[in-house]
Every structure is written in C-alpha cells, then in structure tokens.
Write a protein that holds these residues in place. Structure first.
Motif, mmCIF file in Angstrom:
data_model
loop_
_atom_site.group_PDB
_atom_site.id
_atom_site.type_symbol
_atom_site.label_atom_id
_atom_site.label_comp_id
_atom_site.label_asym_id
_atom_site.label_seq_id
_atom_site.Cartn_x
_atom_site.Cartn_y
_atom_site.Cartn_z
ATOM 1 N N ILE A 137 6.797 12.034 -11.513
ATOM 2 C CA ILE A 137 7.642 11.200 -10.638
ATOM 3 C C ILE A 137 7.939 11.950 -9.349
ATOM 4 N N GLU A 138 8.092 11.192 -8.277
ATOM 5 C CA GLU A 138 8.297 11.840 -6.971
ATOM 6 C C GLU A 138 9.159 10.967 -6.061
ATOM 7 N N PRO A 139 9.898 11.629 -5.158
ATOM 8 C CA PRO A 139 10.810 10.906 -4.261
ATOM 9 C C PRO A 139 10.084 10.339 -3.048
ATOM 10 N N GLU A 140 10.341 9.092 -2.786
ATOM 11 C CA GLU A 140 9.634 8.373 -1.717
ATOM 12 C C GLU A 140 10.605 7.548 -0.880
ATOM 13 N N LEU A 141 10.078 7.080 0.211
ATOM 14 C CA LEU A 141 10.764 6.106 1.049
ATOM 15 C C LEU A 141 9.850 4.886 1.095
ATOM 16 N N LEU B 254 11.321 5.620 -6.093
ATOM 17 C CA LEU B 254 10.712 6.639 -6.948
ATOM 18 C C LEU B 254 9.313 6.155 -7.273
ATOM 19 N N GLU B 255 8.347 7.034 -7.062
ATOM 20 C CA GLU B 255 6.984 6.657 -7.437
ATOM 21 C C GLU B 255 6.551 7.452 -8.664
ATOM 22 N N VAL B 256 5.917 6.745 -9.603
ATOM 23 C CA VAL B 256 5.350 7.398 -10.778
ATOM 24 C C VAL B 256 3.845 7.439 -10.573
ATOM 25 N N ILE B 257 3.301 8.640 -10.552
ATOM 26 C CA ILE B 257 1.856 8.796 -10.414
ATOM 27 C C ILE B 257 1.295 9.225 -11.758
ATOM 28 N N ASP B 258 0.098 8.783 -12.029
ATOM 29 C CA ASP B 258 -0.501 9.035 -13.344
ATOM 30 C C ASP B 258 -2.013 9.147 -13.155
ATOM 31 N N GLY C 287 4.854 8.189 1.095
ATOM 32 C CA GLY C 287 4.365 9.484 0.576
ATOM 33 C C GLY C 287 5.551 10.326 0.138
ATOM 34 N N ALA C 288 5.340 11.119 -0.903
ATOM 35 C CA ALA C 288 6.458 11.886 -1.460
ATOM 36 C C ALA C 288 6.915 12.973 -0.494
ATOM 37 N N ALA C 289 8.238 13.194 -0.478
ATOM 38 C CA ALA C 289 8.823 14.220 0.386
ATOM 39 C C ALA C 289 8.731 15.612 -0.236
ATOM 40 N N MET D 49 0.841 -1.194 0.000
ATOM 41 C CA MET D 49 0.000 0.000 0.000
ATOM 42 C C MET D 49 0.876 1.243 0.000
ATOM 43 N N LYS D 50 0.245 2.362 -0.280
ATOM 44 C CA LYS D 50 0.970 3.629 -0.269
ATOM 45 C C LYS D 50 0.180 4.665 0.502
ATOM 46 N N MET D 51 0.904 5.592 1.087
ATOM 47 C CA MET D 51 0.275 6.801 1.595
ATOM 48 C C MET D 51 0.513 7.889 0.561
ATOM 49 N N GLY D 52 -0.410 8.821 0.469
ATOM 50 C CA GLY D 52 -0.246 9.961 -0.428
ATOM 51 C C GLY D 52 -0.684 11.219 0.269
HETATM 52 MG MG MG Z 1 3.468 9.100 -3.859
#
Ligand code: MG
Ligand code: OOG
Length: 260
Positions: A104-108, A136-140, A231-233, A59-62
């Motif tokens: 694209i966004e930086p994640e942990l 790295l997360e790619v959101i679309d 979640g992206a920083a 899962m991801k947090m956003g």
């Molecule tokens: Mg994200």
C-alpha cells in the motif's frame, strides 16, 4: 514482436491477476520485449477486462517519486489504467485473499472535470481538475517478489490492483500549496511513511501533465469524470490481514483501509 505474441502475453498477465498467481517476469523469456510493446500488452490486457464487463474509469502515474524508483529499481515514470473494479471508498475493506502480495502507498487523486488532452503544461492540466483528494493505492505486482524491469511493470498495468479514495474532495484552488502537502501513512497506529506531495515528480501537477502528454502520443485523453492517481509520495508497505491503514494528507483529511 508480433501481434500474436503480444496478445499471448496480455493473456499471461491478465490470467495471473485473475488467478492470484505470481509469475516470472515476461522479459526473462522475452528479452526483446520493449517499452512500446509493453504498452500494447497493457492495452490488450485492459481490453480483456473490458470484455468481461469492467469499465476503465481513469489512469495512474507510477514511479514518479525517488522513493518508489529506488524501491523497485526502475527509474522512469510509467502509467497504468484504472477500472471500476479496482475502486473503493474511505473505510472500505481490502480483501487480502483476492491478491498475491499487496503493498500500500500514499497517493493523491485528481478528479477530472473537463476533458484533458495533451500537450499541456502543468497549469493547463490543473485547469481541467475539479477536485483533489487523498488516496491509498494497493499495488500487487503479478511478478515474483515484485521483481521486474520497466517493460514488465508496464505490461502488468503498473501493478494496479485497488485504490481507495478519501471522502474530502477539495477544488484545487482552495488548497494552499498542492505542491507541498504533508503526507503520513500509518499502519496500526504507527507512522510508517512520512513525506510530502513535493516528492511526487516535484509537483503532482507535473505528474498529471506528463500523463496527459504521454497518452496524447496514442491520441488518447483523460475524459471529464475520470480519476487520476498522481503516483506515490513515499515507498510502499506490505500489508497483512488485520492491518488498519490510515493516510492523512494536509488539508485533505484522512482515508482508511481495513485489511481483512
Ligand atoms: Mg501508485
Ligand atoms: C509499480 C507501481 C508504481 C507508484 O505510485 O509509484 C506506483 C510498483 O511499485 O509495483 O504505483
């Protein structure tokens, strides 16, 4: 909102993703769509993916950082589901034509070692983590121009499309300060986003605990073996074919993506 409508809207977001078509946000035609309905739609759209053979692996947090909230104009953390089809490794290609308008966004990422079931504190959540890596997360977003309200983006599985995990996996206890690791995301050698893991909900562990607590309301847990994006920083950046993206995170090395 009745079950048939929820089912129909799950089909709408799922078809848009599969056909790489952007669509107008669901709340334009369904102003009564609320937060709770939206998570039902998200789960129904995941069930469609699972029926086609995809496997939910995490899962991801956003919207856990101020920069992300400001960028999309939605000011509340949300979660989404990750499947095996979305996962890539360090250095893998991102195939641009598979997506609509990728950012694209930086994640942990957290690798869960023991079943994590809320309610938990951040410290209790971290006790279930066996590894941490850069991602790295790619959101679309399936919505035109990334224009959506909170229920829209929730129904659209938090814009999830791809994620790339770094190959340096550290047990959390060896990290000096998980809550303040420097983050630099470069595109074609130019630093585009610079930040700190402190921007992720003040501490990535708080993001993880919040996720466990949110899904506990649906009697769900994060099973051992699952992956969680915190979640992206920073804000996200659009990518284009030919781009080389690199994320460096203090103590966790780098993760690279080539857009082809
Ligand atoms: Mg994200
Ligand atoms: C929603 C997804 C947000 C994050 O890390 O904040 C997200 C979007 O920006 O389209 O993944």
């Amino acid at each position: 909102m009745d079950n048939a409508t929820l089912e129909l809207l799950a089909g709408v977001v799922d078809d848009a993703a599969r056909e790489r078509r952007d669509i107008v946000k669901l709340t334009s035609e369904h102003p009564d769509l609320d937060f709770e309905h939206a998570y039902v739609i998200q789960r129904k759209s995941m069930a469609r993916r699972v029926a086609r053979g995809e496997r939910v692996i995490g899962m991801k947090m956003g919207l856990t950082s101020r920069a992300k909230m400001e960028q999309v104009g939605v000011h509340e953390p949300i979660y989404g589901h990750l499947t095996d089809e979305m996962m890539r490794g360090d250095g893998d290609d991102l195939v641009f034509d598979e997506l609509i308008h990728p950012r694209i966004e930086p994640e942990l990422a957290f690798l869960i070692g023991r079943d994590l079931r809320g309610p938990v504190t951040p410290a209790q959540a971290m006790a279930c983590v066996e590894g941490v890596c850069a991602a790295l997360e790619v959101i679309d977003s399936r919505f035109v121009n990334f224009e959506f309200t909170l229920p829209d983006v929730v129904a659209d599985n938090a814009s999830s499309s791809r994620f790339f995990l770094g190959s340096t996996v550290a047990p959390p206890e060896v990290l000096e300060d998980l809550g303040n690791l420097g983050v630099v995301m470069s595109i074609n050698g130019e630093a585009k986003q610079i930040g700190s893991t402190a921007a992720i909900y003040e501490h990535p562990a708080r993001s993880l605990a919040t996720l466990a607590n949110m899904i506990a309301r649906h009697d769900e847990l994060l099973p051992a073996g699952s992956v969680v994006l915190a979640g992206a920083a920073t804000a996200a950046e659009f990518v284009h074919p030919g781009d080389d993206v690199m994320l460096r995170v203090d103590q966790l090395g780098a993760v690279r993506v080539s857009v082809v």
